[in-house]
Write an enzyme that holds these catalytic residues in place. Structure first.
Site, PDB file in Angstrom:
ATOM      1  N   HIS A  97      -4.589  -0.920   5.913  1.00 15.68           N
ATOM      2  CA  HIS A  97      -4.200  -0.097   7.068  1.00 15.68           C
ATOM      3  C   HIS A  97      -5.155  -0.262   8.254  1.00 15.68           C
ATOM      4  O   HIS A  97      -5.783   0.698   8.695  1.00 15.68           O
ATOM      5  CB  HIS A  97      -4.010   1.375   6.704  1.00 15.68           C
ATOM      6  CG  HIS A  97      -5.005   1.965   5.757  1.00 15.68           C
ATOM      7  ND1 HIS A  97      -6.358   1.833   5.911  1.00 15.68           N
ATOM      8  CD2 HIS A  97      -4.834   2.705   4.635  1.00 15.68           C
ATOM      9  CE1 HIS A  97      -6.972   2.471   4.934  1.00 15.68           C
ATOM     10  NE2 HIS A  97      -6.077   2.994   4.144  1.00 15.68           N
ATOM     11  N   HIS A 127       1.569   5.355  -1.670  1.00 15.65           N
ATOM     12  CA  HIS A 127       1.197   6.543  -2.456  1.00 15.65           C
ATOM     13  C   HIS A 127       2.466   7.143  -3.051  1.00 15.65           C
ATOM     14  O   HIS A 127       3.347   7.585  -2.317  1.00 15.65           O
ATOM     15  CB  HIS A 127       0.505   7.580  -1.569  1.00 15.65           C
ATOM     16  CG  HIS A 127      -0.759   7.061  -0.964  1.00 15.65           C
ATOM     17  ND1 HIS A 127      -1.970   7.127  -1.604  1.00 15.65           N
ATOM     18  CD2 HIS A 127      -0.987   6.411   0.208  1.00 15.65           C
ATOM     19  CE1 HIS A 127      -2.901   6.558  -0.858  1.00 15.65           C
ATOM     20  NE2 HIS A 127      -2.326   6.116   0.260  1.00 15.65           N
ATOM     21  N   LYS A 148      -9.137  -0.598  -6.022  1.00 21.89           N
ATOM     22  CA  LYS A 148      -9.232   0.039  -4.707  1.00 21.89           C
ATOM     23  C   LYS A 148     -10.585   0.698  -4.515  1.00 21.89           C
ATOM     24  O   LYS A 148     -11.005   1.521  -5.334  1.00 21.89           O
ATOM     25  CB  LYS A 148      -8.121   1.101  -4.593  1.00 21.89           C
ATOM     26  CG  LYS A 148      -8.155   1.914  -3.316  1.00 21.89           C
ATOM     27  CD  LYS A 148      -7.717   1.102  -2.104  1.00 21.89           C
ATOM     28  CE  LYS A 148      -7.890   1.881  -0.822  1.00 21.89           C
ATOM     29  NZ  LYS A 148      -6.644   2.312  -0.225  1.00 21.89           N
ATOM     30  N   HIS A 187       2.853  14.397   1.886  1.00 17.23           N
ATOM     31  CA  HIS A 187       2.233  15.712   1.654  1.00 17.23           C
ATOM     32  C   HIS A 187       3.284  16.750   2.035  1.00 17.23           C
ATOM     33  O   HIS A 187       4.073  16.513   2.956  1.00 17.23           O
ATOM     34  CB  HIS A 187       1.009  15.921   2.557  1.00 17.23           C
ATOM     35  CG  HIS A 187      -0.138  15.014   2.260  1.00 17.23           C
ATOM     36  ND1 HIS A 187      -1.058  15.275   1.281  1.00 17.23           N
ATOM     37  CD2 HIS A 187      -0.510  13.841   2.814  1.00 17.23           C
ATOM     38  CE1 HIS A 187      -1.967  14.305   1.239  1.00 17.23           C
ATOM     39  NE2 HIS A 187      -1.654  13.416   2.168  1.00 17.23           N
ATOM     40  N   ALA A 227      -4.251  14.389   5.663  1.00 19.71           N
ATOM     41  CA  ALA A 227      -3.959  13.110   6.321  1.00 19.71           C
ATOM     42  C   ALA A 227      -2.881  12.373   5.548  1.00 19.71           C
ATOM     43  O   ALA A 227      -2.943  12.288   4.329  1.00 19.71           O
ATOM     44  CB  ALA A 227      -5.230  12.267   6.373  1.00 19.71           C
ATOM     45  N   LEU A 243      -5.161   8.795   7.980  1.00 20.47           N
ATOM     46  CA  LEU A 243      -6.442   8.095   8.023  1.00 20.47           C
ATOM     47  C   LEU A 243      -6.246   6.646   7.610  1.00 20.47           C
ATOM     48  O   LEU A 243      -5.493   6.395   6.664  1.00 20.47           O
ATOM     49  CB  LEU A 243      -7.458   8.781   7.109  1.00 20.47           C
ATOM     50  CG  LEU A 243      -7.951  10.130   7.647  1.00 20.47           C
ATOM     51  CD1 LEU A 243      -8.779  10.857   6.601  1.00 20.47           C
ATOM     52  CD2 LEU A 243      -8.754   9.939   8.938  1.00 20.47           C
ATOM     53  N   ASP A 286       1.460   2.459   3.559  1.00 19.67           N
ATOM     54  CA  ASP A 286       0.615   3.651   3.403  1.00 19.67           C
ATOM     55  C   ASP A 286       1.454   4.922   3.480  1.00 19.67           C
ATOM     56  O   ASP A 286       0.985   5.956   3.951  1.00 19.67           O
ATOM     57  CB  ASP A 286      -0.525   3.681   4.431  1.00 19.67           C
ATOM     58  CG  ASP A 286      -1.612   4.671   4.040  1.00 19.67           C
ATOM     59  OD1 ASP A 286      -1.617   5.153   2.894  1.00 19.67           O
ATOM     60  OD2 ASP A 286      -2.467   4.971   4.900  1.00 19.67           O
ATOM     61  N   ARG A 346       2.163   9.514  -5.697  1.00 21.85           N
ATOM     62  CA  ARG A 346       1.825  10.827  -6.276  1.00 21.85           C
ATOM     63  C   ARG A 346       2.287  10.911  -7.736  1.00 21.85           C
ATOM     64  O   ARG A 346       2.430   9.907  -8.405  1.00 21.85           O
ATOM     65  CB  ARG A 346       2.413  11.974  -5.435  1.00 21.85           C
ATOM     66  CG  ARG A 346       2.213  11.860  -3.931  1.00 21.85           C
ATOM     67  CD  ARG A 346       0.764  11.751  -3.515  1.00 21.85           C
ATOM     68  NE  ARG A 346       0.637  11.887  -2.056  1.00 21.85           N
ATOM     69  CZ  ARG A 346      -0.370  11.393  -1.353  1.00 21.85           C
ATOM     70  NH1 ARG A 346      -1.353  10.716  -1.929  1.00 21.85           N
ATOM     71  NH2 ARG A 346      -0.426  11.580  -0.052  1.00 21.85           N
ATOM     72  N   ASN A 360      -5.130   7.132  -6.037  1.00 17.46           N
ATOM     73  CA  ASN A 360      -5.871   8.366  -5.684  1.00 17.46           C
ATOM     74  C   ASN A 360      -5.133   9.630  -6.111  1.00 17.46           C
ATOM     75  O   ASN A 360      -4.864  10.519  -5.309  1.00 17.46           O
ATOM     76  CB  ASN A 360      -6.214   8.389  -4.181  1.00 17.46           C
ATOM     77  CG  ASN A 360      -4.997   8.421  -3.281  1.00 17.46           C
ATOM     78  OD1 ASN A 360      -3.936   7.924  -3.634  1.00 17.46           O
ATOM     79  ND2 ASN A 360      -5.147   9.010  -2.099  1.00 17.46           N
ATOM     80  N   HIS A 374     -10.388   0.795   1.607  1.00 22.51           N
ATOM     81  CA  HIS A 374     -10.218   1.791   2.660  1.00 22.51           C
ATOM     82  C   HIS A 374     -11.418   1.581   3.581  1.00 22.51           C
ATOM     83  O   HIS A 374     -12.528   1.991   3.251  1.00 22.51           O
ATOM     84  CB  HIS A 374     -10.174   3.218   2.105  1.00 22.51           C
ATOM     85  CG  HIS A 374      -9.927   4.220   3.189  1.00 22.51           C
ATOM     86  ND1 HIS A 374      -8.720   4.866   3.346  1.00 22.51           N
ATOM     87  CD2 HIS A 374     -10.714   4.638   4.211  1.00 22.51           C
ATOM     88  CE1 HIS A 374      -8.781   5.650   4.412  1.00 22.51           C
ATOM     89  NE2 HIS A 374      -9.988   5.529   4.955  1.00 22.51           N
ATOM     90  N   HIS A 398       0.874  -1.192   0.000  1.00 24.16           N
ATOM     91  CA  HIS A 398       0.000   0.000   0.000  1.00 24.16           C
ATOM     92  C   HIS A 398       0.901   1.229   0.000  1.00 24.16           C
ATOM     93  O   HIS A 398       1.482   1.578   1.023  1.00 24.16           O
ATOM     94  CB  HIS A 398      -0.915   0.016   1.235  1.00 24.16           C
ATOM     95  CG  HIS A 398      -1.869   1.174   1.260  1.00 24.16           C
ATOM     96  ND1 HIS A 398      -3.209   1.017   1.461  1.00 24.16           N
ATOM     97  CD2 HIS A 398      -1.671   2.505   1.107  1.00 24.16           C
ATOM     98  CE1 HIS A 398      -3.814   2.189   1.430  1.00 24.16           C
ATOM     99  NE2 HIS A 398      -2.886   3.121   1.227  1.00 24.16           N
TER     100      HIS A 398
HETATM  101  C1  NCD Z   1      -3.645   8.850   2.114  1.00 22.28           C
HETATM  102  C2  NCD Z   1      -3.188   9.927   1.118  1.00 22.28           C
HETATM  103  O1  NCD Z   1      -2.641  10.932   1.561  1.00 22.28           O
HETATM  104  O2  NCD Z   1      -3.337   9.722  -0.103  1.00 22.28           O
HETATM  105  N1  NCD Z   1      -3.721   9.436   3.413  1.00 22.28           N
HETATM  106  C3  NCD Z   1      -3.702   8.772   4.593  1.00 22.28           C
HETATM  107  O3  NCD Z   1      -3.890   9.394   5.636  1.00 22.28           O
HETATM  108  N2  NCD Z   1      -3.461   7.487   4.668  1.00 22.28           N
HETATM  109  C4  NCD Z   1      -4.936   8.268   1.668  1.00 22.28           C
HETATM  110  C5  NCD Z   1      -5.315   7.005   2.393  1.00 22.28           C
HETATM  111  O4  NCD Z   1      -4.733   5.953   2.169  1.00 22.28           O
HETATM  112  O5  NCD Z   1      -6.244   7.047   3.206  1.00 22.28           O
HETATM  113 ZN    ZN Z   2      -3.202   5.060   1.692  1.00 20.94          ZN
END
Ligand code: NCD
Ligand code: ZN
Length: 345
Positions: A174, A15, A99, A251, A263, A219, A247, A17, A41, A136, A13
């Site tokens: 998660h 991200h 997802k 950011h 989050a 989250l 996860d 970007r 996402n 999720h 899992h």
């Molecule tokens: C994730 C994100 O920033 O894309 N944020 C998070 O708090 N985990 C999205 C997600 O997996 O919920």
């Molecule tokens: Zn995530």
């Protein structure tokens, strides 16, 4: 110096970007992980096979020439997902999961699912062709307290789903609650759960006591210490239903340190240091390989990596930079707030 050699891990899992952020964060994962299940996402989300193929190309183009990494792509499930396009992307070996974000549950989830009945044909098709569903697992009903959203999701969405479609391969991602651990442990069918390094290290007191810590906000939000301990027990249990999904969710500091902060915890650079720390604390270093490198591939129908990675335990704390420069602003690395001694050599 004590060392630990395990099969090279995968991240189930992640991200990554896009654009300059992708270029900055990708090496942090590729340095340690062979493969990762890449979350869809983006804005706009990765909904079609063509979008997943284009995103995969951008990821590989961003990979430094001297690094190897295999992005395992996912599609973002919407109420208008085309089952034929999805099935073709799976048959091509392009996507490894779909997802489901309940609409509004988390970062960039506005196009998520509002009415489960509307995606029923897609889920039936997934069950038929063996395409895994990643969840999720939080309801977004405003009346449900944010600390209860995972538990209520299990009762009202996950349990009925698993009952109606027992053939569907499902990952509850998660996990943050003892309820989630109990459900995945006891359910019949093809179910697994991922656990993040930060949820093993944090509970909600770390997030909120003595000042609010925006870099611990993610989250699903961290829960009480008793839930954190249930996650730890599951992670070190050698139950193949539980495996690593970091996860890691970068950011910029500007987006996190705000009156309405995003989050997500950026854990990729420190994930293995954190995991070794937790597993050592429970006398379970011998079980880290299963959690980080064997049980995930088994759930997703892949073989574990042959290459290995070695960690060593230093006498002095290992140091990491506070932030990663990305070209769009600094991103703070996850820091558990106490020393770490294990690092990848
Ligand atoms: C994730 C994100 O920033 O894309 N944020 C998070 O708090 N985990 C999205 C997600 O997996 O919920
Ligand atoms: Zn995530």
């Amino acid at each position: 110096m004590p060392t630990l050699t395990i099969r090279r891990p995968d991240d189930w899992h992640l991200h990554l970007r896009d654009g300059r952020m992708l270029c900055a964060v990708l090496p942090e994962t590729a340095r340690h992980f062979v493969r990762a299940l890449v979350m869809p996402n983006l804005v706009p989300p990765v909904v079609t096979g063509a979008q997943a193929r284009a995103y995969r190309r951008r990821i590989l183009a961003a990979l430094p020439k001297d690094m190897m990494f295999e992005p395992l792509m996912t599609l973002y499930l919407t109420e208008t997902t085309d089952p034929d396009d999805m099935a073709a992307a799976f048959a091509d070996g392009l996507i490894h999961a779909v997802k489901l974000y309940p609409a509004g549950a988390t970062t960039n989830s506005a196009s998520g699912v509002r009415d489960m009945a509307r995606i029923r044909p897609v889920l039936e098709r997934m069950a038929r062709i063996g395409l895994p569903l990643c969840l999720h697992g939080e309801v977004t009903t405003p009346e449900v307290d944010i600390f209860d959203r995972e538990r209520v999701f299990i009762d009202t969405v996950l349990a009925p789903l698993c009952r109606d479609l027992p053939e569907l391969k499902v990952t509850l991602e998660h996990i943050t609650t003892a309820d989630g651990i109990a459900y995945v442990t006891e359910a019949t069918g093809h179910i697994a759960g991922t656990i993040t390094p930060h949820h093993l290290m944090l509970n909600r007191t770390h997030l909120l006591a003595g000042g609010i810590r925006p870099h611990y906000y993610c989250l699903p939000v961290a829960k009480r210490a008793e839930h954190q301990m249930a996650l730890r027990r599951a992670a070190i249990s050698s139950n193949p239903r539980f495996f690593l999904g970091t996860d890691s969710a970068p950011h910029t500091d500007a987006a996190k340190e705000s009156s309405c902060g995003c989050a997500g915890c950026f854990t990729a650079p420190v994930a293995l240091s954190c995991l070794a720390h937790v597993f050592e604390a429970h006398g379970a270093l011998d079980r880290l390989e299963g959690f980080a490198a064997r049980f995930g591939p088994a759930h997703y129908g892949l073989t574990p990596n042959l290459a290995t990675i070695t960690l060593e335990r230093r006498d002095a704390p290992v140091t990491y930079p506070d932030t990663l420069e990305t070209g769009v602003g600094p991103v703070t690395l996850f820091n558990p707030g106490h020393p770490l001694y294990w690092r990848v050599v």
